[in-house]
Write a protein that holds these residues in place. Structure first.
Motif, mmCIF file in Angstrom:
data_model
loop_
_atom_site.group_PDB
_atom_site.id
_atom_site.type_symbol
_atom_site.label_atom_id
_atom_site.label_comp_id
_atom_site.label_asym_id
_atom_site.label_seq_id
_atom_site.Cartn_x
_atom_site.Cartn_y
_atom_site.Cartn_z
ATOM 1 N N THR A 180 22.473 14.238 -6.716
ATOM 2 C CA THR A 180 22.692 14.928 -5.383
ATOM 3 C C THR A 180 23.583 14.773 -4.348
ATOM 4 O O THR A 180 24.434 15.139 -3.936
ATOM 5 C CB THR A 180 21.220 15.786 -5.162
ATOM 6 N N ASP A 181 23.409 13.393 -3.900
ATOM 7 C CA ASP A 181 24.230 12.858 -2.927
ATOM 8 C C ASP A 181 25.761 12.810 -3.298
ATOM 9 O O ASP A 181 26.427 13.215 -2.664
ATOM 10 C CB ASP A 181 23.867 11.299 -2.540
ATOM 11 N N LYS A 182 25.706 12.406 -4.383
ATOM 12 C CA LYS A 182 27.279 12.264 -5.070
ATOM 13 C C LYS A 182 27.951 13.952 -5.284
ATOM 14 O O LYS A 182 29.135 13.984 -4.754
ATOM 15 C CB LYS A 182 27.286 11.950 -6.453
ATOM 16 N N ILE A 183 27.119 14.759 -5.640
ATOM 17 C CA ILE A 183 27.491 16.076 -5.724
ATOM 18 C C ILE A 183 27.805 16.629 -4.257
ATOM 19 O O ILE A 183 28.814 17.247 -4.047
ATOM 20 C CB ILE A 183 26.735 16.892 -6.333
ATOM 21 N N GLU A 184 26.903 16.502 -3.453
ATOM 22 C CA GLU A 184 26.972 16.969 -2.061
ATOM 23 C C GLU A 184 28.188 16.364 -1.166
ATOM 24 O O GLU A 184 28.967 16.948 -0.542
ATOM 25 C CB GLU A 184 25.773 16.859 -1.328
ATOM 26 N N LYS A 185 28.620 15.173 -1.689
ATOM 27 C CA LYS A 185 29.545 14.286 -1.105
ATOM 28 C C LYS A 185 30.965 14.990 -1.726
ATOM 29 O O LYS A 185 31.923 15.439 -0.726
ATOM 30 C CB LYS A 185 29.643 13.050 -1.195
ATOM 31 N N TYR A 186 30.933 15.168 -2.788
ATOM 32 C CA TYR A 186 32.165 15.933 -3.521
ATOM 33 C C TYR A 186 32.477 17.286 -2.910
ATOM 34 O O TYR A 186 33.469 17.445 -2.657
ATOM 35 C CB TYR A 186 32.027 16.134 -5.087
ATOM 36 N N MET A 187 31.306 18.248 -2.696
ATOM 37 C CA MET A 187 31.642 19.429 -2.310
ATOM 38 C C MET A 187 32.147 19.484 -0.712
ATOM 39 O O MET A 187 32.775 20.393 -0.538
ATOM 40 C CB MET A 187 30.085 20.248 -2.337
ATOM 41 N N LYS A 188 31.475 18.584 0.034
ATOM 42 C CA LYS A 188 31.886 18.474 1.432
ATOM 43 C C LYS A 188 33.331 17.982 1.418
ATOM 44 O O LYS A 188 34.308 18.525 2.062
ATOM 45 C CB LYS A 188 31.275 17.339 1.980
ATOM 46 N N ASP A 189 33.800 17.077 0.712
ATOM 47 C CA ASP A 189 35.140 16.604 0.595
ATOM 48 C C ASP A 189 36.079 17.693 -0.010
ATOM 49 O O ASP A 189 37.140 17.875 0.719
ATOM 50 C CB ASP A 189 35.436 15.265 -0.229
#
Length: 107
Positions: A74-83
């Motif tokens: 989820t951290d990787k997915i949330e970072k992608y979404m923010k970026d």
């Protein structure tokens, strides 16, 4: 698990390229799969309503449902979404000839 996204190819492509993240096919029992820890998270990319163009003013809400102990995925997915969000905002500001500083008027 990726839910939807048929009309948002850039979002889907970016999620598929994430390192150490495997996208599995959507199934109707995705909530049970999260609860049973068969999958770590589900990202829902809602359909863009007819007549709206994703790049021009349409707000797209990506929803991330997760199992609380699945922090890595989820951290990787949330970072992608923010970026991705930040990239879209920058592109829209540039298209209107506005500086990025317009987003943070106070320092």
């Amino acid at each position: 698990m990726l839910r939807g996204g048929e009309d948002s190819p850039a979002v889907v492509e970016g999620l598929r390229k994430l390192d150490k993240i495997e996208i599995v096919s959507e199934t109707p029992n995705w909530k049970d799969q999260i609860i049973n820890k068969e999958i770590r998270a589900a990202v829902e990319v809602p359909r863009i309503p007819d007549g709206c163009v994703n790049k021009i003013g349409h707000r797209q809400h990506l929803q991330l449902r997760r199992e609380l102990k699945s922090e890595f995925a989820t951290d990787k997915i949330e970072k992608y979404m923010k970026d991705y969000r930040d990239k879209v905002v920058k592109e829209r500001l540039a298209a209107k000839n506005l500086p990025e500083t317009v987003l943070s008027p106070l320092k």
